[in-house]
Design a protein around this motif. Structure first.
Motif, short mmCIF file in Angstrom:
data_model
loop_
_atom_site.label_atom_id
_atom_site.label_comp_id
_atom_site.label_asym_id
_atom_site.label_seq_id
_atom_site.Cartn_x
_atom_site.Cartn_y
_atom_site.Cartn_z
N PRO A 15 0.91 -1.34 -0.24
CA PRO A 15 0.25 0.02 -0.39
C PRO A 15 1.04 1.05 0.02
O PRO A 15 1.98 1.32 0.35
N GLY A 16 0.24 2.36 -1.22
CA GLY A 16 1.39 3.45 -1.28
C GLY A 16 1.99 3.27 -1.39
O GLY A 16 3.22 4.47 -2.56
N LYS A 17 3.05 2.19 -2.27
CA LYS A 17 4.15 1.98 -3.11
C LYS A 17 3.50 2.52 -4.52
O LYS A 17 2.93 2.21 -5.05
N PRO A 18 3.87 2.92 -5.42
CA PRO A 18 3.57 3.38 -6.85
C PRO A 18 4.15 2.12 -7.57
O PRO A 18 5.17 1.93 -6.94
N ALA A 19 3.53 2.28 -8.94
CA ALA A 19 4.07 1.55 -9.64
C ALA A 19 5.30 1.64 -10.55
O ALA A 19 5.53 2.70 -10.53
N PHE A 20 6.13 0.28 -10.53
CA PHE A 20 7.42 0.70 -11.19
C PHE A 20 7.41 1.66 -12.09
O PHE A 20 6.07 0.64 -12.99
N ASN A 21 8.04 1.83 -12.66
CA ASN A 21 8.87 1.97 -13.85
C ASN A 21 9.48 1.45 -14.60
O ASN A 21 9.97 0.59 -14.11
N GLU A 22 9.40 0.92 -16.20
CA GLU A 22 9.81 1.04 -16.78
C GLU A 22 11.81 -0.03 -16.59
O GLU A 22 11.74 -1.15 -16.73
N LYS A 23 12.18 1.23 -16.80
CA LYS A 23 13.95 1.40 -16.68
C LYS A 23 13.59 0.64 -15.20
O LYS A 23 14.65 0.18 -15.25
N ARG A 24 12.76 1.06 -14.48
CA ARG A 24 12.91 0.45 -12.79
C ARG A 24 13.59 -1.35 -12.80
O ARG A 24 13.80 -1.81 -12.53
N LEU A 25 12.26 -1.03 -13.50
CA LEU A 25 11.78 -2.91 -13.84
C LEU A 25 12.76 -3.49 -14.38
O LEU A 25 13.82 -4.68 -13.94
N ILE A 26 12.93 -3.00 -15.64
CA ILE A 26 14.17 -3.73 -16.12
C ILE A 26 16.16 -3.77 -15.80
O ILE A 26 16.25 -4.61 -15.97
N TYR A 27 15.88 -2.82 -14.76
CA TYR A 27 17.24 -2.86 -14.11
C TYR A 27 16.94 -3.56 -13.40
O TYR A 27 18.58 -4.74 -13.21
N SER A 28 16.29 -3.70 -12.80
CA SER A 28 15.85 -4.54 -11.64
C SER A 28 16.04 -6.30 -11.72
O SER A 28 16.75 -7.17 -10.94
#
Lengths: 292, 292
Positions: free
Chosen positions: B78-91
């Motif tokens: 709760p309260g955490k925003p959705a990952f942006n795409e770049k962050r998702l790829i990197y992680s």
């Protein structure tokens, strides 16, 4: 009665990531040299005397060879004829099978032939990948097979200008790493070729839209100093990144001191390939001589 | 209050030799699927609900992907925003690091988007190596990445003639292997492309004198039957070897029976690459919609 040994020159290739380098190492290490596997394979030929490979061109851990070379002497049991070349290639490859090491060719040569000292020149290729902003962008099929320097694209024309300073005969002291042989070796070498050209990656025509660019640096010389190619490439990449100017390369040559080389600039082994070792064609014709 | 899950489409590549295939398998096996590693990496994103990858295109053990795709839903605390795409790829790439699996791209998509069912087509490449008289002649850098059919060179024009019979809409029953899905799947597919073209190998411009030739077969269809590409390639290679004529391919299609396929003719997985999965561009634009 023991028959005389027969000398062969063999050409072989390997994927260097798996080995501690081409040269033999003590067998009790977790990663050993390509030579260890070559000699282990050769023992299956049941020679009278253990077979030693005399490698023409040393390569470090992680460095690959499209084609390296070595000579070896095979002494067979009394009455057994010398192996023909095809049989030798086949047998060695059979016993090397699980390893990414492969014998490409074999030639009977005279007993005065020496793989290292008879070589006229060596040619190395260094593969660069430009356009990656992060190492994770290296295609999985290129892992361990190129270097993607930080910063993405490089200034290639500046690198090409800088490479011109390396051509010809120079004291390359700044461009060698120190090792046990350094005190006994002249630092003067003659660089016959230093080209920088666009290249291609594995199946890269299928992902041209991703903006990745493959480039190849090609160097040819009679011989090279310890880590000379990786240090030359590292310095040229520093020029491509704008950290050095082409004129800095000329200055580095003139300083003649390995300590003057920019710290941490040496290129990693993964991009380096020994492409070929060149010999006089006449040396590879021992079997067609009138006395054989 | 729990935020709704966000759906992403990811594109990824892998070196298939290391895996039991792309699909998830039970974790207690010695070799598991690419999906196992993707989901293990995704758990590091600390989702509220375990992340499942819905893979668009199944590939077998040993088959590679220049680019496969999958969708996944991420529900954050709760309260955490959705990952942006770049962050998702990197992680994901960070946690996949030791594996030859790499996320190429990610797109936020609508919750009705489905990686498998929204795909418009799939394109496969099959790499053939001609000119080898023995498997040991395959360059070490090409191991597990091509097929060198016995017999050396193939009759390419005959193969090209034969490929024409496969184009278009047909009942491909003869060209599928049986699996648990066979009874529920129509054997009719529309082959949109079947090209056979010269290609190149890894650094092969440096050993052109060795007479090795790389060729690529390219197939595109909305979807393929189980092992259809490997069976089509195997039959075309049999034509290239003179074991079948182009007209035999037409006959095999007309027989509509997988038991009619020539025994042992199926091409091995090593030469097969999923090149791409094609979608409607509009589907990849979820984030720029007015409601976001």
């Amino acid at each position: 009665m023991v028959s005389p040994p027969t000398r062969y020159l063999v050409f072989f290739q390997y994927f260097g990531t798996r080995y501690s380098g081409v040269m033999e190492t003590s067998n009790d290490q977790s990663v050993v040299g390509v030579q260890n596997y070559l000699e282990k394979a050769a023992q299956n030929l049941k020679p009278v005397v253990p077979i030693k490979f005399c490698i023409s061109s040393r390569t470090d851990a992680g460095v690959h060879a499209l084609c390296n070379s070595a000579h070896l002497d095979i002494q067979r049991a009394p009455g057994k004829p010398a192996f023909n070349e095809k049989r030798l290639i086949y047998s060695l490859n059979y016993h090397l099978k699980p390893e990414p090491i492969r014998i490409l060719n074999a030639y009977r040569v005279t007993n005065s032939f020496h793989a290292r000292f008879s070589a006229l020149s060596r040619t190395y290729i260094y593969r660069l990948l430009m356009g990656c902003t992060h190492y994770s962008e290296i295609p999985v099929f290129e892992r361990d097979l190129c270097w993607a320097p930080a910063g993405g694209y490089l200034n290639v024309p500046a690198m090409q200008d800088a490479a011109q300073f390396l051509l010809g005969t120079h004291d390359f002291s700044t461009f060698r790493s120190l090792n046990s042989e350094t005190p006994f070796q002249s630092p003067v070498r003659t660089l016959l070729q230093a080209d920088i050209r666009p290249s291609s990656g594995f199946l890269s025509h299928h992902y041209e839209h991703r903006g990745l660019e493959f480039w190849e640096l090609k160097f040819r010389s009679r011989s090279f100093l310890y880590r000379q190619v990786r240090r030359m490439v590292g310095a040229l990449v520093a020029v491509g990144q704008g950290k050095l100017t082409p004129l800095h390369i000329k200055n580095l040559l003139e300083i003649k001191d390995s300590r003057a080389f920019p710290p941490n600039a040496m290129a990693p082994p993964s991009g380096l390939f020994l492409k070929s070792v060149e010999y006089d064609e006449a040396d590879l014709d021992a079997t067609v001589g009138p006395g054989e």
